[in-house]
Design an enzyme around this catalytic site. Structure first.
Site, mmCIF file in Angstrom:
data_model
loop_
_atom_site.group_PDB
_atom_site.id
_atom_site.type_symbol
_atom_site.label_atom_id
_atom_site.label_comp_id
_atom_site.label_asym_id
_atom_site.label_seq_id
_atom_site.Cartn_x
_atom_site.Cartn_y
_atom_site.Cartn_z
ATOM 1 C CG MET A 30 -2.962 -4.082 0.604
ATOM 2 S SD MET A 30 -3.831 -3.408 -0.796
ATOM 3 C CE MET A 30 -2.586 -2.338 -1.481
ATOM 4 C CG LEU A 33 4.924 -7.781 4.040
ATOM 5 C CD1 LEU A 33 4.893 -8.574 5.344
ATOM 6 C CD2 LEU A 33 3.916 -6.642 4.091
ATOM 7 C CG HIS A 34 8.627 -2.173 1.750
ATOM 8 N ND1 HIS A 34 8.508 -1.264 2.765
ATOM 9 C CD2 HIS A 34 7.592 -1.926 0.903
ATOM 10 C CE1 HIS A 34 7.476 -0.490 2.536
ATOM 11 N NE2 HIS A 34 6.886 -0.872 1.416
ATOM 12 C CG HIS A 37 5.030 -3.383 4.827
ATOM 13 N ND1 HIS A 37 5.559 -3.476 3.571
ATOM 14 C CD2 HIS A 37 3.770 -2.899 4.660
ATOM 15 C CE1 HIS A 37 4.675 -3.083 2.681
ATOM 16 N NE2 HIS A 37 3.583 -2.711 3.315
ATOM 17 C CD GLU A 148 3.403 10.285 10.026
ATOM 18 O OE1 GLU A 148 4.621 10.504 9.852
ATOM 19 O OE2 GLU A 148 2.678 10.962 10.762
ATOM 20 C CG ASP A 150 -0.051 4.793 1.599
ATOM 21 O OD1 ASP A 150 0.173 5.233 0.467
ATOM 22 O OD2 ASP A 150 0.279 3.657 1.959
ATOM 23 C CB VAL A 176 11.113 3.246 6.164
ATOM 24 C CG1 VAL A 176 12.528 2.701 6.069
ATOM 25 C CG2 VAL A 176 10.541 2.993 7.552
ATOM 26 C CB SER A 186 4.643 -2.884 -2.303
ATOM 27 O OG SER A 186 4.517 -3.000 -0.911
ATOM 28 N NE ARG A 187 1.044 1.106 -6.991
ATOM 29 C CZ ARG A 187 0.129 1.095 -6.039
ATOM 30 N NH1 ARG A 187 0.461 1.482 -4.824
ATOM 31 N NH2 ARG A 187 -1.105 0.697 -6.287
HETATM 32 O O1 PAF Z 1 -1.842 0.705 3.071
HETATM 33 C C1 PAF Z 1 -2.162 -0.416 2.644
HETATM 34 O O2 PAF Z 1 -1.323 -1.284 2.390
HETATM 35 C C2 PAF Z 1 -3.622 -0.741 2.431
HETATM 36 O O3 PAF Z 1 -4.319 0.341 1.933
HETATM 37 C C3 PAF Z 1 -4.306 -1.311 3.684
HETATM 38 C C4 PAF Z 1 -4.368 -0.292 4.813
HETATM 39 C C5 PAF Z 1 -3.552 -2.543 4.154
HETATM 40 C C6 PAF Z 1 -5.738 -1.722 3.351
HETATM 41 O O4 PAF Z 1 -5.766 -2.703 2.351
#
Ligand code: PAF
Length: 280
Positions: A30, A33-34, A37, A148, A150, A176, A186-187
């Site tokens: 989404m 990025l860090h 990602h 992982e 999430d 990470v 990201s938050r």
């Molecule tokens: O994990 C995320 O950043 C989002 O839930 C995803 C998998 C990109 C779907 O929008």
């Protein structure tokens, strides 16, 4: 790196590459990025001929409009990072491109999507399934990479992939962390410096809970009690679950893999932070 915003153009480009026999890795993101990602992208670059990274802030997975509003948007910096990591295609569509009409599809995979985040954020995983199923059908990747961090999201996506019969390998990638243990997210950019230091206690306490020889209930109570005793942190939930089905466990022997999943409110805004720990 090519930046593509139209589905038709993405499909055309990928079909050329597939006809040349190239394997395709997808990293859905989404944006904002860090390094977390970046680690997924680097892994995909290593394991596939072509890496596509989607950068799409998916509105249907936000049940709180304020959360969507304040989510960081950093497309230029994101593209620079992706280029550095060796991604081949950044797919950055508009909301209209992905949802020309409202997506009314409903996905339901209990208990995986109904517990924890599913219970706290109604509709969240439905939105995740909507966007991920669309991305998988546009890209038709050989492999898709998910962090992982999430943990529950990966379990839900696995169920959806089985259900819809997508043929690909889901590749879960390790969390990470900063040197103090805070999981990259990201938050985290929404936290003050002081809140970041406070937030590092979450993983410190989770990690310590593994070495105390406690029962499942005692471990639960220890983690919640310790985190809540730190000013600026409030546990929303801490669930100790079967690592596959995500059903609650009451003893360590109940499942081959046991994971503790936690969500904590941090600071005054407050920012909701997610983490997990593997017990076995
Ligand atoms: O994990 C995320 O950043 C989002 O839930 C995803 C998998 C990109 C779907 O929008």
């Amino acid at each position: 790196m090519e930046v593509i915003s139209k589905i038709s153009q993405l499909r055309e480009r990928l079909s050329q590459l597939r006809n040349e026999g190239k394997s395709i890795g997808l990293v859905p993101t989404m944006g904002a990025l860090h390094e977390g990602h970046a680690s997924l992208v680097r892994r995909s670059v290593k394991e596939n001929d072509v890496t596509v990274v989607s950068v799409f802030l998916n509105p249907t997975q936000f049940n709180d409009p304020k959360d969507l509003e304040r989510y960081p948007r950093t497309l230029e910096a994101d593209c620079r990072l992706l280029d550095e990591c060796g991604a081949d295609i950044a797919f950055a569509p508009s909301v209209k491109e992905i949802y020309p009409e409202p997506d009314t599809r409903l996905f339901s995979y209990p208990p995986t999507d109904s517990v924890m985040e599913g219970a706290m954020r109604p509709g969240h995983f439905n939105g995740v399934c909507q966007i991920v199923s669309k991305l998988l059908s546009y890209v038709e990747p050989d492999r898709a990479y998910f962090g992982e961090k999430d943990y529950q999201q990966i379990a839900v996506i696995r169920r959806m992939v089985d259900d819809l019969g997508f043929k690909l390998q889901i590749v879960p990638c390790p969390v990470v962390r900063q040197s103090d243990g805070l999981a990259l997210s990201s938050r985290n950019t929404l936290l003050s410096d002081e809140e970041r230091v406070t937030a590092a206690n979450i993983y410190r306490i989770l990690d310590k809970s593994r070495s105390l020889g406690l029962t499942v209930q005692e471990t639960h109570d220890y983690v919640v009690g310790e985190i809540n005793s730190i000013p600026g942190l409030t546990v929303q939930y801490f669930s100790i679950v079967d690592g596959d089905s995500l059903a609650d466990v009451t003893s360590w022997d109940e499942a081959p893999s046991v994971v503790g999943c936690i969500t904590v409110f941090c600071g005054t805004k407050p920012i909701r932070l997610i983490d997990h720990i593997r017990y076995k």
